[in-house]
Design a protein around this motif. Sequence first.
Motif, short mmCIF file in Angstrom:
data_model
loop_
_atom_site.label_atom_id
_atom_site.label_comp_id
_atom_site.label_asym_id
_atom_site.label_seq_id
_atom_site.Cartn_x
_atom_site.Cartn_y
_atom_site.Cartn_z
N GLN A 58 33.92 29.98 105.26
CA GLN A 58 34.10 31.58 105.36
C GLN A 58 35.42 31.94 104.62
N LEU A 88 35.75 34.53 101.57
CA LEU A 88 36.76 35.74 101.68
C LEU A 88 37.53 35.67 100.36
N GLU A 101 37.48 38.39 97.28
CA GLU A 101 38.87 39.01 96.82
C GLU A 101 39.30 38.85 95.35
#
Length: 176
Positions: free
Chosen positions: A138, A142, A146
């Motif tokens: 996870q 993320l 980004e």
Amino acid sequence: MKEPSSYLLILGDRQAIAWVLREQRMAFPPTSRTEIGQVRPGDELLIYTTRGAYRNPTRDRGRIIGRAVVTTEVRRFDEPVHIAGRDFPSGCGLRIDRLAPWGSGVELRPFVARLDAFPNPAAWSIMLRRALLRLPAQDAALLRDELAPLTGSRDANLPGYLAQDRPPVSQSSPHA
């Protein structure tokens, strides 16, 4: 066959950054850290440059600048690679598929409290005193999300990093 892992590849010197990006290889320092021996072809490396990498930590920020995939097993070199005054006895091949323009990328600090890779956000920088930091899935997702809109191809953005590849200025200069 194991599921590919994700790591933060931590680079703390501009000459080393230029070498990794130019050669599409990683050279590891002598260490007993187990994560280096666990890296396999297919693993993802999110390339992180420390805030001191360009020798101006008051101006620069630690940033994730690119994404690479490991292409070969980590192996011991016949002769160590010498970069920025240090010897690196082992390494692996990479395919750098995304790279942010020089001076940009994802600043890591604002995300630290949300990342499981940093169990103590107050002391997060100590986790970056190594070549690799394994990222939970996870966390990697993320950071990858980004990073994606900030990057282009390696070929398009490589010249900006190569322009920074210069030895440090000597602290003492001869006087006439």
